[in-house]
Design an enzyme around this catalytic site. Structure first.
Site, mmCIF file in Angstrom:
data_model
loop_
_atom_site.group_PDB
_atom_site.id
_atom_site.type_symbol
_atom_site.label_atom_id
_atom_site.label_comp_id
_atom_site.label_asym_id
_atom_site.label_seq_id
_atom_site.Cartn_x
_atom_site.Cartn_y
_atom_site.Cartn_z
ATOM 1 N N SER A 158 82.458 0.525 -8.981
ATOM 2 C CA SER A 158 82.207 1.935 -8.757
ATOM 3 C C SER A 158 83.153 2.438 -7.676
ATOM 4 C CB SER A 158 80.754 2.171 -8.368
ATOM 5 O OG SER A 158 80.405 1.329 -7.300
ATOM 6 N N SER A 184 84.617 8.529 -7.471
ATOM 7 C CA SER A 184 84.288 9.568 -8.435
ATOM 8 C C SER A 184 83.311 9.143 -9.516
ATOM 9 C CB SER A 184 85.571 10.090 -9.072
ATOM 10 O OG SER A 184 86.390 9.022 -9.442
ATOM 11 N N GLY A 185 82.932 7.881 -9.553
ATOM 12 C CA GLY A 185 81.980 7.483 -10.576
ATOM 13 C C GLY A 185 81.923 5.971 -10.741
ATOM 14 N N LYS A 188 84.264 4.555 -18.114
ATOM 15 C CA LYS A 188 84.286 5.130 -16.777
ATOM 16 C C LYS A 188 83.478 6.414 -16.837
ATOM 17 C CE LYS A 188 87.910 6.118 -13.433
ATOM 18 N NZ LYS A 188 89.361 5.979 -13.345
ATOM 19 N N ASP A 196 99.121 6.029 -7.138
ATOM 20 C CA ASP A 196 98.137 5.103 -6.581
ATOM 21 C C ASP A 196 98.370 3.695 -7.129
ATOM 22 O OD1 ASP A 196 96.083 4.343 -4.956
ATOM 23 O OD2 ASP A 196 94.476 5.109 -6.230
#
Ligand code: NAG
Ligand code: NAG
Ligand code: NAG
Length: 982
Positions: A688, A691-692, A708, A808
């Site tokens: 997790s 954002s989720g 996701k 990222d």
């Protein structure tokens, strides 16, 4: 006044103590102090002395007669700085060599090189120069050697490069030149060596005018985007000894005129799209020794004539050749390497192959050859590689192969070979890799195998071998893989196999083994796969199996095992687990008490379970009731909760005629969102983030997907943008190294993205997992992961329109599938470069994107997004792969991160560049590399090169970092086949 000062100056100049230095020394000292950074103090001999001459200084060559400086050679001294044009003030200087250093900056301004127009030799190879090539319009009438290779020059080759009257050698290989290959280079009538290989040129044909370079001896144009046909004029290059046009897009036939290459020794045309037959005129090339046309679309037979040429190496692999191999090939006394694999050759091999030459490397795999193996293949005792898999060879292994002491790599799988394998062959002492699967061999393994001390792979599945495993096998400590499956072996497995501590895979399935399983399995700490299925093993499952740290596949099905399932097995992190069809009994340990394991447990009528259907329920013992009852109660509450949640969402849907979510599928998928929803439960969460959550969902079809779930709605507008960028970007991408988005569901309340599931989680997980996950990752795997990731990123940067910056890149966002193939994932922060900073999305950029430890330094002073920031982060991942350390590990101390630490250990250490001397290279690298890897000298050499790439990627200034496309090239550290003599 001016005049007076001038006079005064020269007066002082002549009589001050400095005057004892001659003029050349002064220039050199001045350049050293003004233009060079000699951090390793390699130029410590450059000091003013009373003896006036600099001729004994490091790197300086003087003319014997009058002691004037004629050469400055600073190669391999670890020096940096801009281009030191001050040297050129020495008018007698002829050679300036700065090869293999860290000189940086551009050379594009005219004033930088113009003082050097009297040079004969200018060698700047393997530095960090960037920008356009210098325009050398005036002077340079004496220039004979210009070597600018292995830098980062980009743009076109300037027209002035066609006007050096004396130039003999022009080397621009391995840069980022991206114009086209200009035909004006054919005006360099004195040229003997022309190297433009490994650049990013626009697709362009090989200029036909190059045929006028009548003195050319070396033409090195590999990987230079050449298209079209090889011009007939090539045949005019009568002095050419090396022709390398490999890895281009050349098509059409090999021209008949090739026979004009009267001096040719080496022709490399591999990896093109050439077609048609080999020209008969090749026969006239009596000097040709190495001929490589592999990986083309060539057809036809290998004619009598061509086969009789005196090749040292003949590589015709990966083409469409047909017909038989002429006997004449065997008469060639030079033949050392013969690679004919992946064609449609047929018939018998020439019986005398190997009899008249020192054959070392023999690969005829994947053809349609028949008949017996040639008995003289190892006649001269030089044969190392015998690769014949996927043909229809028959008969026994020739007796003479048992004497082949040089043999180390054997692949004979998928043929029709038969008979017993002689004890001499089993005992070949240099054998490392023995693959014989899917033949009709029979008889036992001879105990003489104990002499094969170097054996790492014993792959003999799918034959009719009989007898027991000789216990001497336990002494072969190099063994990594034993696959003896699908034979007729019997008896007990010697318990000493647990001493094979390098063993990664043991497959004995489908034999007739009996007896109990060896007990001390926990000693096999490298074991990842154990398959003992379909035998007649008895007794209990040894609990020690549960202590194998890296076991991922365990199959004990279809035996006669009894007793309970050891609870220790639940400790394992298994991808595949099967103990079905035995005689196990007792309670299923709670770790396996899951619907996922039903088929793994079936066929054991004695097993019982609390609630796992269709297993029979366990009889309840009294003390347990309270416990179970409470568990049941908790379950009931949980289930109620879930039910309520579902009924609520359900009723939401039902109350509206239309579904309240939008579904987009990106691939052909065999499921719908309805199949997914029921699985989004706590126990399926595998990760997790901000954002989720991410869930692992096993669908009815057997397919496993990763889901996701992002909580959207009005609460978190950020999540919304994350979702948008991820779907927009991933939806249109197809690349083997980028995670596949299968389906997406969006609604007001939540959004769901369905991805393909990656068995081995993320690189970060594998690399930094507490208990030994990294054992799985040997250097070769790490290198492949680095190469794959680089390809994925290169695709985003260079092949997507508009280009995509990931923003990222980190080891946790590089997922690994079952084969450890990497996939770049998590595009939540990604940006397409079309929408520039300050545009509609400008607000998004106001926060620093990316993860601590991976963020490029330029983020600190500008929030400008650029592909080079990804390159930096990728460089950090490379360092992570090499060192096994996290980017901000505590051990680096205050204010330091992985990049700084690596730079300090690796770069400041002066010996590191001397990689030729393996020991000094390795001694230094040892401080750096992940101690969990077992490394060969070859590995160290590769690591050394990859480390260079990592350092380059993490240089502070974005402009000095290579492009991702360049990184892909730089990471080809294996088989980097260069035609140029070093
Ligand atoms: C250079 O060094 C050698 C020995 O190291 C010495 O014999 C010679 O005289 C020196 N030459 C000059 C020009 O200093
Ligand atoms: C100058 O370079 C040429 C070509 O590389 C070489 O043959 C010659 O020996 C060099 N001369 C000096 C003084 O370094
Ligand atoms: C090859 O050699 C043969 C005989 O020496 C000659 O007739 C033929 O013209 C040559 N072919 C080429 C292309 O030079």
């Amino acid at each position: 006044m001016k005049l007076f000062l001038g006079l005064l100056f020269s007066f002082l100049y002549c009589f001050s103590p400095v005057i004892s230095l001659n003029e050349d020394s002064q220039v050199l000292i001045r350049v050293k102090s003004d233009q060079l950074q000699d951090s390793n103090e390699k130029l410590s001999s450059w000091v003013p002395t009373t003896d006036q001459s600099p001729c004994n200084w490091t790197g300086i060559t003087c003319e014997a007669k009058n002691q004037s400086v004629v050469g400055v050679n600073l190669s391999n001294l670890g020096i940096s700085g801009g281009f030191p044009n001050g040297f050129c003030r020495i008018r007698t200087l002829r050679n300036l060599t700065l090869t293999n250093n860290s000189f940086i900056g551009t050379l594009s301004s005219h004033s930088q090189l113009s003082p050097c127009s009297h040079l004969q030799v200018l060698e700047l190879a393997n530095n960090l120069f960037i920008g356009d090539l210098p325009d050398l319009s005036r002077g340079f009438g004496n220039l004979e050697v210009l070597d600018l290779s292995e830098n980062y020059f980009s743009g076109d080759i300037p027209a002035s490069f066609g006007r050096f009257p004396a130039l003999k050698m022009l080397n621009l290989a391995m840069n980022n030149l991206d114009g086209s290959i200009p035909s004006f280079l054919s005006n360099l009538s004195e040229l003997t060596c022309l190297a433009l290989a490994y650049n990013l040129f626009k697709p362009s044909p090989l200029p036909s005018s190059f045929g006028n370079l009548s003195k050319l001896e070396i033409l090195f144009l590999a990987n230079a985007s050449l298209v079209g046909e090889i011009p007939d004029s090539i045949g005019k290059l009568v002095s050419l000894t090396i022709l390398d046009l490999s890895t281009n897009y050349l098509s059409g036939k090999i021209p008949y005129t090739i026979a004009g290459l009267k001096s040719i020794m080496q022709i490399e045309l591999y990896d093109n799209q050439l077609s048609g037959e080999l020209p008969e005129s090749l026969v006239n090339l009596t000097t040709l020794l190495n001929f490589d046309v592999s990986q083309n679309n060539l057809t036809g037979n290998l004619s009598q004539n061509i086969a009789s040429m005196s090749f040292k190496s003949l590589n015709l692999n990966d083409n469409h050749f047909t017909g038989e191999i002429p006997e004449t090939l065997a008469l060639n006394p030079n033949l050392v390497q013969l690679k004919l694999f992946n064609n449609s050759f047929s018939g018998k091999l020439p019986g005398n192959l190997g009899k008249f030459s020192d054959l070392e490397d023999f690969d005829v795999s994947t053809n349609d050859f028949t008949g017996e193996l040639p008995q003289f293949l190892c006649y001269r005792n030089r044969l190392q590689n015998l690769i014949i898999f996927k043909n229809r060879f028959s008969g026994k292994i020739p007796e003479s192969y048992g004497e082949c002491k040089s043999l180390s790599y054997v692949r004979m799988g998928n043929n029709k070979l038969s008979g017993e394998v002689s004890s001499k062959f089993w005992g070949l002492s240099h054998l490392e890799f023995l693959e014989m699967y899917n033949n009709n061999f029979n008889g036992p393994i001879s105990p003489s195998i104990s002499r094969a001390r170097n054996l790492t792979h014993l792959l003999i599945s799918g034959n009719n071998f009989i007898g027991q495993i000789p216990s001497v096998v336990c002494n072969l400590h190099q063994l990594e893989v034993i696959d003896m499956s699908k034979n007729r072996y019997s008896g007990e497995v010697p318990s000493c196999v647990t001493q094979l501590n390098n063993l990664k895979k043991l497959d004995l399935q489908q034999n007739m083994f009996t007896g109990e399983l060896p007990g001390r399995f926990n000693l096999l700490t490298a074991l990842t796969q154990l398959n003992l299925a379909n035998n007649r093993f008895t007794g209990k499952i040894p609990p020690e199996l549960g202590y194998l740290p890296v076991l991922t596949n365990l199959d004990l099905s279809n035996n006669i095992l009894t007793g309970e399932i050891p609870v220790e097995l639940t400790k394992l992190n298994l991808n595949q687990f099967n103990i079905s069809n035995n005689r196990l009994d007792g309670t299923v340990p709670s770790g396996f008490d899951n619907q996922l394991f039903v088929s793994s447990l079936s066929g054991n009528p004695g097993l019982c379970s609390l609630d796992l259907k269709p297993l029979r329920p366990c009889p309840r013992t009294k003390p347990d009731t309270v416990y179970f009852a409470s568990i049941l109660a908790i379950c009931a509450v949980l289930m109620l909760g879930t039910l309520l949640w579902f009924s609520k969402t359900k009723s939401d849907c039902i109350s509206k005629p239309k579904r309240r979510w939008k579904v987009t599928t990106f691939q052909r998928v065999g499921f719908s969102e309805e199949d997914i929803f029921p699985h989004l439960r706590e126990e399926n969460i595998i990760g997790s983030g901000a954002s989720g959550q991410v869930y692992r969902v096993k669908l009815k079809s057997g397919q496993t997907v990763a889901v996701k779930r992002l909580w959207g709605g009005k609460l978190k507008p950020e999540t919304e943008s994350v979702f948008k960028s991820e779907t927009e970007i991933l939806g249109r991408i197809r690349h083997g190294n980028i995670v596949k988005l299968l389906l997406c569901v969006s609604s007001e309340k939540f959004s769901i993205l369905v991805f393909e599931y990656m068995e081995n989680a993320s690189l970060g997980d594998v690399l930094h997992r507490e208990n030994g996950g990294a054992c799985l990752l040997d250097w070769q795997t790490r290198l492949t992961i680095a190469q794959g990731t680089a390809k994925g990123l290169s695709y985003l940067h260079h092949d997507c329109v508009p280009a995509i910056v990931h923003r990222d890149v980190k080891s946790n966002n590089i997922l690994l599938d079952a084969e450890m193939v990497p996939r770049v994932a998590d595009f939540g922060l990604a940006k397409t470069l079309q929408r520039e900073v300050g545009g509609v999305d400008g607000g998004d950029m106001s926060r620093v994107a990316g993860s601590y430890g991976y963020i490029a330094p330029e983020y600190a002073y500008s929030l400008k997004v650029n592909e080079k920031s990804d390159v930096y982060s990728f460089g950090v991942v490379l360092m992570e792969l090499i060192t096994g350390k996290r980017p901000n590990d505590d051990c680096f101390g205050e204010n330091k991160d992985l990049v700084k630490w690596v730079s300090e250990v690796a770069i400041s250490s002066p010996e590191r560049k001397t990689t030729e001397n393996g020991s000094s290279c390795c001694r230094d690298l040892r401080k750096l590399v992940d101690p969990r890897m077992q490394l060969s000298i070859r590995d160290y050499k590769e690591i050394d090169k990859v480390l260079d790439v990592a350092v380059l990627c993490t240089t502070s200034f974005p402009i000095n970092r290579p492009s991702m496309r360049r990184v892909v090239e730089l990471l080809k550290v294996k088989n980097h086949k260069l035609a140029l003599p070093n």
